[in-house]
Structure formats: C-alpha cells, structure tokens
Design a protein around this motif. Structure first.
Motif, PDB file in Angstrom:
ATOM      1  N   ASP A  53      -8.449  -4.308  -0.981  1.00  0.00           N
ATOM      2  CA  ASP A  53      -8.329  -3.722   0.358  1.00  0.00           C
ATOM      3  C   ASP A  53      -9.299  -2.552   0.467  1.00  0.00           C
ATOM      4  O   ASP A  53      -9.080  -1.478  -0.141  1.00  0.00           O
ATOM      5  CB  ASP A  53      -6.889  -3.273   0.594  1.00  0.00           C
ATOM      6  CG  ASP A  53      -6.625  -2.904   2.041  1.00  0.00           C
ATOM      7  OD1 ASP A  53      -7.598  -2.789   2.814  1.00  0.00           O
ATOM      8  OD2 ASP A  53      -5.455  -2.716   2.399  1.00  0.00           O
ATOM      9  N   ALA A  54     -10.387  -2.711   1.234  1.00  0.00           N
ATOM     10  CA  ALA A  54     -11.417  -1.676   1.343  1.00  0.00           C
ATOM     11  C   ALA A  54     -10.879  -0.431   2.044  1.00  0.00           C
ATOM     12  O   ALA A  54     -11.202   0.706   1.640  1.00  0.00           O
ATOM     13  CB  ALA A  54     -12.628  -2.229   2.094  1.00  0.00           C
ATOM     14  N   ASP A  55     -10.061  -0.609   3.094  1.00  0.00           N
ATOM     15  CA  ASP A  55      -9.520   0.560   3.805  1.00  0.00           C
ATOM     16  C   ASP A  55      -8.585   1.364   2.905  1.00  0.00           C
ATOM     17  O   ASP A  55      -8.585   2.608   2.950  1.00  0.00           O
ATOM     18  CB  ASP A  55      -8.765   0.095   5.063  1.00  0.00           C
ATOM     19  CG  ASP A  55      -9.697  -0.576   6.060  1.00  0.00           C
ATOM     20  OD1 ASP A  55     -10.906  -0.253   6.038  1.00  0.00           O
ATOM     21  OD2 ASP A  55      -9.212  -1.428   6.841  1.00  0.00           O
ATOM     22  N   ASP A  71     -15.409   1.748  -8.592  1.00  0.00           N
ATOM     23  CA  ASP A  71     -15.978   2.689  -7.622  1.00  0.00           C
ATOM     24  C   ASP A  71     -16.412   3.976  -8.311  1.00  0.00           C
ATOM     25  O   ASP A  71     -15.762   4.453  -9.247  1.00  0.00           O
ATOM     26  CB  ASP A  71     -14.957   3.012  -6.535  1.00  0.00           C
ATOM     27  CG  ASP A  71     -14.969   1.966  -5.427  1.00  0.00           C
ATOM     28  OD1 ASP A  71     -16.012   1.311  -5.246  1.00  0.00           O
ATOM     29  OD2 ASP A  71     -13.933   1.818  -4.755  1.00  0.00           O
ATOM     30  N   SER A  75     -15.496   9.949  -5.924  1.00  0.00           N
ATOM     31  CA  SER A  75     -15.754  10.440  -4.575  1.00  0.00           C
ATOM     32  C   SER A  75     -16.010  11.950  -4.589  1.00  0.00           C
ATOM     33  O   SER A  75     -15.838  12.625  -5.614  1.00  0.00           O
ATOM     34  CB  SER A  75     -14.554  10.121  -3.677  1.00  0.00           C
ATOM     35  OG  SER A  75     -13.389  10.784  -4.161  1.00  0.00           O
ATOM     36  N   ASP A 119       0.819  -1.210   0.000  1.00  0.00           N
ATOM     37  CA  ASP A 119       0.000   0.000   0.000  1.00  0.00           C
ATOM     38  C   ASP A 119       0.853   1.261   0.000  1.00  0.00           C
ATOM     39  O   ASP A 119       0.535   2.245  -0.677  1.00  0.00           O
ATOM     40  CB  ASP A 119      -0.957  -0.012   1.199  1.00  0.00           C
ATOM     41  CG  ASP A 119      -0.224  -0.233   2.517  1.00  0.00           C
ATOM     42  OD1 ASP A 119       0.992  -0.532   2.481  1.00  0.00           O
ATOM     43  OD2 ASP A 119      -0.872  -0.095   3.579  1.00  0.00           O
ATOM     44  N   GLN A 176      -9.616   7.460  -2.034  1.00  0.00           N
ATOM     45  CA  GLN A 176     -10.730   8.283  -2.485  1.00  0.00           C
ATOM     46  C   GLN A 176     -10.725   9.661  -1.830  1.00  0.00           C
ATOM     47  O   GLN A 176     -11.259  10.620  -2.394  1.00  0.00           O
ATOM     48  CB  GLN A 176     -12.058   7.584  -2.188  1.00  0.00           C
ATOM     49  CG  GLN A 176     -12.381   6.459  -3.155  1.00  0.00           C
ATOM     50  CD  GLN A 176     -13.725   5.844  -2.872  1.00  0.00           C
ATOM     51  OE1 GLN A 176     -14.216   5.896  -1.743  1.00  0.00           O
ATOM     52  NE2 GLN A 176     -14.335   5.237  -3.885  1.00  0.00           N
ATOM     53  N   LYS A 177     -10.121   9.777  -0.667  1.00  0.00           N
ATOM     54  CA  LYS A 177     -10.104  11.053   0.049  1.00  0.00           C
ATOM     55  C   LYS A 177      -8.919  11.932  -0.307  1.00  0.00           C
ATOM     56  O   LYS A 177      -8.947  13.136  -0.048  1.00  0.00           O
ATOM     57  CB  LYS A 177     -10.092  10.804   1.560  1.00  0.00           C
ATOM     58  CG  LYS A 177     -11.363  10.144   2.077  1.00  0.00           C
ATOM     59  CD  LYS A 177     -11.266   9.903   3.573  1.00  0.00           C
ATOM     60  CE  LYS A 177     -12.523   9.230   4.098  1.00  0.00           C
ATOM     61  NZ  LYS A 177     -12.450   8.956   5.563  1.00  0.00           N
ATOM     62  N   ARG A 215      -8.802   1.574  -0.335  1.00  0.00           N
ATOM     63  CA  ARG A 215      -9.629   2.278  -1.315  1.00  0.00           C
ATOM     64  C   ARG A 215     -10.238   3.540  -0.713  1.00  0.00           C
ATOM     65  O   ARG A 215     -10.283   4.602  -1.363  1.00  0.00           O
ATOM     66  CB  ARG A 215     -10.752   1.359  -1.826  1.00  0.00           C
ATOM     67  CG  ARG A 215     -10.267   0.226  -2.691  1.00  0.00           C
ATOM     68  CD  ARG A 215     -11.367  -0.267  -3.632  1.00  0.00           C
ATOM     69  NE  ARG A 215     -12.602  -0.563  -2.937  1.00  0.00           N
ATOM     70  CZ  ARG A 215     -12.925  -1.756  -2.449  1.00  0.00           C
ATOM     71  NH1 ARG A 215     -12.060  -2.767  -2.549  1.00  0.00           N
ATOM     72  NH2 ARG A 215     -14.093  -1.960  -1.859  1.00  0.00           N
ATOM     73  N   LYS A 216     -10.721   3.470   0.505  1.00  0.00           N
ATOM     74  CA  LYS A 216     -11.301   4.653   1.156  1.00  0.00           C
ATOM     75  C   LYS A 216     -10.253   5.747   1.348  1.00  0.00           C
ATOM     76  O   LYS A 216     -10.538   6.943   1.178  1.00  0.00           O
ATOM     77  CB  LYS A 216     -11.897   4.264   2.509  1.00  0.00           C
ATOM     78  CG  LYS A 216     -13.149   3.404   2.402  1.00  0.00           C
ATOM     79  CD  LYS A 216     -13.676   3.048   3.787  1.00  0.00           C
ATOM     80  CE  LYS A 216     -14.918   2.170   3.685  1.00  0.00           C
ATOM     81  NZ  LYS A 216     -15.435   1.785   5.031  1.00  0.00           N
ATOM     82  N   LYS A 217      -9.036   5.338   1.683  1.00  0.00           N
ATOM     83  CA  LYS A 217      -7.963   6.321   1.872  1.00  0.00           C
ATOM     84  C   LYS A 217      -7.646   7.045   0.565  1.00  0.00           C
ATOM     85  O   LYS A 217      -7.507   8.271   0.533  1.00  0.00           O
ATOM     86  CB  LYS A 217      -6.721   5.603   2.403  1.00  0.00           C
ATOM     87  CG  LYS A 217      -5.511   6.512   2.568  1.00  0.00           C
ATOM     88  CD  LYS A 217      -4.294   5.708   2.989  1.00  0.00           C
ATOM     89  CE  LYS A 217      -3.054   6.593   3.054  1.00  0.00           C
ATOM     90  NZ  LYS A 217      -1.837   5.813   3.409  1.00  0.00           N
TER      91      LYS A 217
END
Length: 283
Positions: A122-124, A148, A151, A101, A130-131, A126-128
C-alpha cells in the motif's frame, strides 16, 4: 540483485541499526497485500529472500486483524491466507477485527519500540508511516523486493536523539556543580564535608603517624632469580678411557687363544671342539 542497489539497501539497514537499535534477527511485520504479492509472484521461501535483502536472519510476523481481512476477501486470497497463517502472530489488543492499516499503526506506534520492519504494498500507507513513525518499509517490485530509503522525518529524529546523547541533562549539570564545589573547597583547605554520595576516596598516598599508608599498594610481580634448572652445572667429561678387560685364554666349553698378528694387534682364534669327532669315531 545489482551491486549498487544491494549497497543502498545495506546502507539503509545500517542506518536503522546504528541510530535506532535494530538488532538481528530482524522482525518483519507483513500485511495481507505483501503476503499476497509473495504468493502470486512465487517469491519463495520468503524468509530466505528477505534475509538476503536485509543481510541477516529474519522472523516473519502478522496480526489477527490481517488474517481476518484476508479471510473476508474470499477464495482468490485463500492461498495467501494459508501462507499468512503459517507466520508468527504479533499481539494486537483488539477484541473486534479492525482494518489492517489501523491495526498495524497501533502495533507499531510512533517510536516502534519493538523494532519491526513492515512489508506492505500500500503506497499511501507507506507515505503516511514515513511522516510519523520510525519504521523501515519493505515492498515488492515485480519479482524482487525493495526497501524504502529513510525519510526526512526519520533522519531528523536520528539527529535529535544524537544531540540529546551529546548534551548534559539537568541531573548531570547539578552533579557537575557539586563536584566542582567540593574540589574547590578541598583545594582551599576548608575541607567542607559533602554528602556521602558525592564523597570520593582519597587518591593521595601519604603516611600517617602510625606509619601505615592511606591506600593499599599492591606488590608487583617482579622477576626473581634465574631458574635453577636452567643453570645446572655442566657435567665433566673424563678423557681417560676405561681399561679393557683381558680376554680369557680358555673357557670350559671351548676356550679361545689370543695371538698377535704381524701388525702387533691382538687376534682372537676360536679353538675347535673335538667332541663331535670323538662321537663319530665311536660309532
């Protein structure tokens, strides 16, 4: 793939191509979890499935740190390691292997200048991303692949870049001020000479004392006279018929006699040759 889901995926790809300049062939950066999902679910060939998802040709990439991480996981990931080694390798300037990562975050950066798509499970992670980054994200769901939606951070970044394109920069404002000042000075007759880089060619066409125009004028190709080949004179047709040649009365090898029939028309008769009879009588 359902029609609604396919339309949504194509709309997402169009958003990144229009707003951030993604172009075909799309470059997809894969981490170890994404490659392992493709191998375990037997989603093959992977490049064909991903190209159908994105609506264009693709090239698959990975990094040396991802390969090192798969190698450490042991025999359970040996097939995934072999599949990842077949992909192209993106350059990561790491002498020692880092976690996947961290390596991928440094390769992508916040602006993603290389225009990579990222495939990860890895969902976490991906969220990181996107921000804080402009990266379209792919992931596997059972036996299918998904992308996805953009965002809020990515949509705001697109709007800011659009505002910057529509507003003038400081250099453009200074240029506009100088141009307006030059136009006003020339209209008042002052004729103040500006810098050569702002000096524009004269547009008004007038004649000076020598009778020469200030700007060249190009001749237009106007239609000339008609084509002489299309206007040829018609040939005159003679009404008088050609005189018919008189037939010979007799010829050396068996002449012909001309007789007139009852209707008055000339009738030709062939005179029989007597050579054959004379030869038979002699024998």
């Amino acid at each position: 793939m359902r029609v609604k889901r396919q339309k949504k995926n194509r709309r997402t790809v169009r958003f990144f191509t229009v707003c951030f300049g993604f172009r075909q062939p799309f470059k997809v950066l894969c981490d170890g979890t994404f490659v392992h999902h493709l191998v375990s679910r037997e989603i093959t060939p992977a490049d064909t499935v991903i190209s159908e998802l994105l609506g264009g040709p693709v090239k698959l990439f990975t990094t040396r740190c991802v390969l090192a991480e798969l190698q450490k996981l042991g025999k359970d990931f040996s097939e995934s390691l072999e599949a990842a080694q077949m992909l192209s390798t993106a350059t990561c300037e790491h002498d020692e292997a880092k976690p996947a990562d961290e390596c991928l975050s440094e390769v992508l950066g916040t602006q993603n200048t290389e225009h990579f798509f990222l495939g990860t499970q890895d969902a976490d992670f991906r969220k990181k991303l996107q921000k804080e980054s402009i990266v379209p994200l792919l992931f596997g769901l059972n036996n299918s692949l998904q992308i996805d939606q953009p965002s809020d951070f990515q949509r705001e970044t697109a709007k800011d870049s659009e505002r910057k394109r529509l507003t003038m920069t400081d250099a453009e404002k200074r240029m506009l001020v100088k141009q307006t000042a030059r136009i006003l000075a020339s209209s008042r007759g002052e004729g103040a000479a500006e810098d050569e880089q702002w000096e524009a060619p004269r547009v008004v066409s007038s004649r000076n004392g020598l009778g020469v125009k200030d700007r060249p004028q190009f001749k237009r190709n106007r239609a000339k006279g008609p084509n002489p080949l299309s206007c040829m004179k018609k040939k005159k047709v003679n009404d008088t018929k050609k005189p018919q040649s008189k037939p010979k009365a007799e010829s050396k090898s068996g002449g012909q006699e001309v007789k007139k029939g009852e209707s008055g028309a000339e009738k030709r008769t062939r005179k029989r040759s007597r050579k054959g009879k004379a030869a038979s009588e002699r024998t």
